[in-house]
Write a protein that holds these residues in place. Sequence first.
Motif, PDB file in Angstrom:
ATOM      1  N   UNK A   1      -9.010  -5.677   3.007  1.00 21.22           N
ATOM      2  CA  UNK A   1      -9.956  -5.015   2.103  1.00 21.22           C
ATOM      3  C   UNK A   1      -9.581  -3.550   1.906  1.00 21.22           C
ATOM      4  N   UNK A   2      -9.118  -2.903   2.980  1.00 18.14           N
ATOM      5  CA  UNK A   2      -8.682  -1.513   2.866  1.00 18.14           C
ATOM      6  C   UNK A   2      -7.512  -1.392   1.896  1.00 18.14           C
ATOM      7  N   UNK A   3      -6.524  -2.286   2.028  1.00 10.69           N
ATOM      8  CA  UNK A   3      -5.376  -2.256   1.129  1.00 10.69           C
ATOM      9  C   UNK A   3      -5.783  -2.545  -0.310  1.00 10.69           C
ATOM     10  N   UNK A   4      -6.718  -3.478  -0.488  1.00  8.64           N
ATOM     11  CA  UNK A   4      -7.185  -3.810  -1.834  1.00  8.64           C
ATOM     12  C   UNK A   4      -7.869  -2.612  -2.478  1.00  8.64           C
ATOM     13  N   UNK A   5      -8.764  -1.968  -1.743  1.00  3.44           N
ATOM     14  CA  UNK A   5      -9.484  -0.802  -2.274  1.00  3.44           C
ATOM     15  C   UNK A   5      -8.515   0.350  -2.521  1.00  3.44           C
TER      16      UNK A   5
ATOM     17  N   UNK B   1      -4.298   3.013  -8.379  1.00  3.96           N
ATOM     18  CA  UNK B   1      -3.771   2.563  -9.661  1.00  3.96           C
ATOM     19  C   UNK B   1      -4.730   2.885 -10.813  1.00  3.96           C
ATOM     20  N   UNK B   2      -6.034   2.775 -10.583  1.00  2.00           N
ATOM     21  CA  UNK B   2      -6.990   3.130 -11.630  1.00  2.00           C
ATOM     22  C   UNK B   2      -6.923   4.622 -11.925  1.00  2.00           C
ATOM     23  N   UNK B   3      -6.753   5.436 -10.882  1.00  2.32           N
ATOM     24  CA  UNK B   3      -6.621   6.884 -11.080  1.00  2.32           C
ATOM     25  C   UNK B   3      -5.354   7.199 -11.878  1.00  2.32           C
ATOM     26  N   UNK B   4      -4.265   6.505 -11.580  1.00  3.66           N
ATOM     27  CA  UNK B   4      -3.025   6.715 -12.334  1.00  3.66           C
ATOM     28  C   UNK B   4      -3.198   6.303 -13.794  1.00  3.66           C
TER      29      UNK B   4
ATOM     30  N   UNK C   1      -1.434  -0.141 -18.746  1.00  2.00           N
ATOM     31  CA  UNK C   1      -2.660  -0.834 -18.367  1.00  2.00           C
ATOM     32  C   UNK C   1      -2.371  -2.293 -18.002  1.00  2.00           C
ATOM     33  N   UNK C   2      -1.504  -2.931 -18.792  1.00  2.00           N
ATOM     34  CA  UNK C   2      -1.141  -4.320 -18.510  1.00  2.00           C
ATOM     35  C   UNK C   2      -0.409  -4.428 -17.176  1.00  2.00           C
TER      36      UNK C   2
ATOM     37  N   UNK D   1       0.809  -1.211   0.000  1.00  2.00           N
ATOM     38  CA  UNK D   1       0.000   0.000   0.000  1.00  2.00           C
ATOM     39  C   UNK D   1       0.844   1.264   0.000  1.00  2.00           C
ATOM     40  N   UNK D   2       1.937   1.270   0.768  1.00  2.00           N
ATOM     41  CA  UNK D   2       2.823   2.435   0.821  1.00  2.00           C
ATOM     42  C   UNK D   2       3.433   2.708  -0.555  1.00  2.00           C
ATOM     43  N   UNK D   3       3.840   1.647  -1.255  1.00  2.00           N
ATOM     44  CA  UNK D   3       4.417   1.821  -2.587  1.00  2.00           C
ATOM     45  C   UNK D   3       3.378   2.399  -3.545  1.00  2.00           C
ATOM     46  N   UNK D   4       2.135   1.950  -3.421  1.00  2.00           N
ATOM     47  CA  UNK D   4       1.072   2.496  -4.277  1.00  2.00           C
ATOM     48  C   UNK D   4       0.888   3.989  -4.023  1.00  2.00           C
ATOM     49  N   UNK D   5       0.888   4.391  -2.758  1.00  2.00           N
ATOM     50  CA  UNK D   5       0.744   5.813  -2.414  1.00  2.00           C
ATOM     51  C   UNK D   5       1.949   6.602  -2.925  1.00  2.00           C
ATOM     52  N   UNK D   6       3.139   6.046  -2.777  1.00  2.00           N
ATOM     53  CA  UNK D   6       4.346   6.725  -3.245  1.00  2.00           C
ATOM     54  C   UNK D   6       4.311   6.943  -4.758  1.00  2.00           C
TER      55      UNK D   6
END
Length: 314
Positions: free
Chosen positions: A195-199, A205-208, A237-238, A134-139
């Motif tokens: 579930x929080x991490x999944x959402x 990632x969808x926003x990016x 996308x892939x 999750x931290x990497x996704x936020x970064x």
Amino acid sequence: MSALAPLRLLREPSNASEGNQSNATLGAGSGWCQGLDIPNELFLALGLVSLVENLLVVAAILKNRNLHSPTYYFICCLAVSDMLVSISNLAEMLFMLLLEHGVLVMRPSIVRHMDSVIDMLICSSVVSSLSFLGVIAVDRYITIFYALRYHSIMTLQRAVVTMASVWLASTISSTVLITYYRSNTILLCLIGFFLFMLVLMLVLYIHMLALARHHLHSISSQQKPPTAQRGGSLKGAVTLTILLGVFFICWGPFFFHLILIVTCPTNPFCTCFFSYFSLFLILIICNSVIDPLIYAFRSQELRRTLREVVTCSW
């Protein structure tokens, strides 16, 4: 029960093992309810591969000063978490095999204590691995949407505080989980965390991806759409699909297992699902093998450093 049984406390609810299993098995049929007998050698092989991969990632990041940035520090912490998953599983398997073959002789109370310590290490590494994903996704999100302010937002001090907080929270939560593993409230908190991490990852990632498509559309409206850029958008996308797909496939079954423990501990279908617990653990270890391929080895700078590490060109 397999000789390797990390997180055995969550294998099945206690009331399902105290008289309800026979009824559940009769109600569910025979064939697929037997689960899978996964050999210890498979756990050992995957654990060793994951250990080597993540150890190389940590060594490469420590070696190359160009990789001394918050982004790669987070990837390094993810590698350490995945490495701990492998180490704790290997330690559990070795411990159980030594006991089974009589090489190691201990009193039952000491065995239970050692088992709790190893399970706590496994729980801590699992929670920290999820957290750093999750931290990497936020970064990455900050890198894309706040590129000009990234270094002022994600300072080294904030990165250190983030990493320390994750490790501390993982240690505390794993201790609570092992101590109160029979409480449905604890399991619900763990499920909610997943579930929080999944959402979180899904939304970020969808926003990016939406931003990348918007940029591509803007460029296309001003000039001929370059094939390379269309290819880059498709590649993005892939990549995002792989990220989310691997996360869900590797972690989803284990947490669905926890959901069933809370919601239907004695249902015939649920008890049959519990028998595949070892498979869910294999998927978690597979995630530790795949993570370096997704988050680390795709970096050209890191791959170059890895070659130097492997060839001992220090």
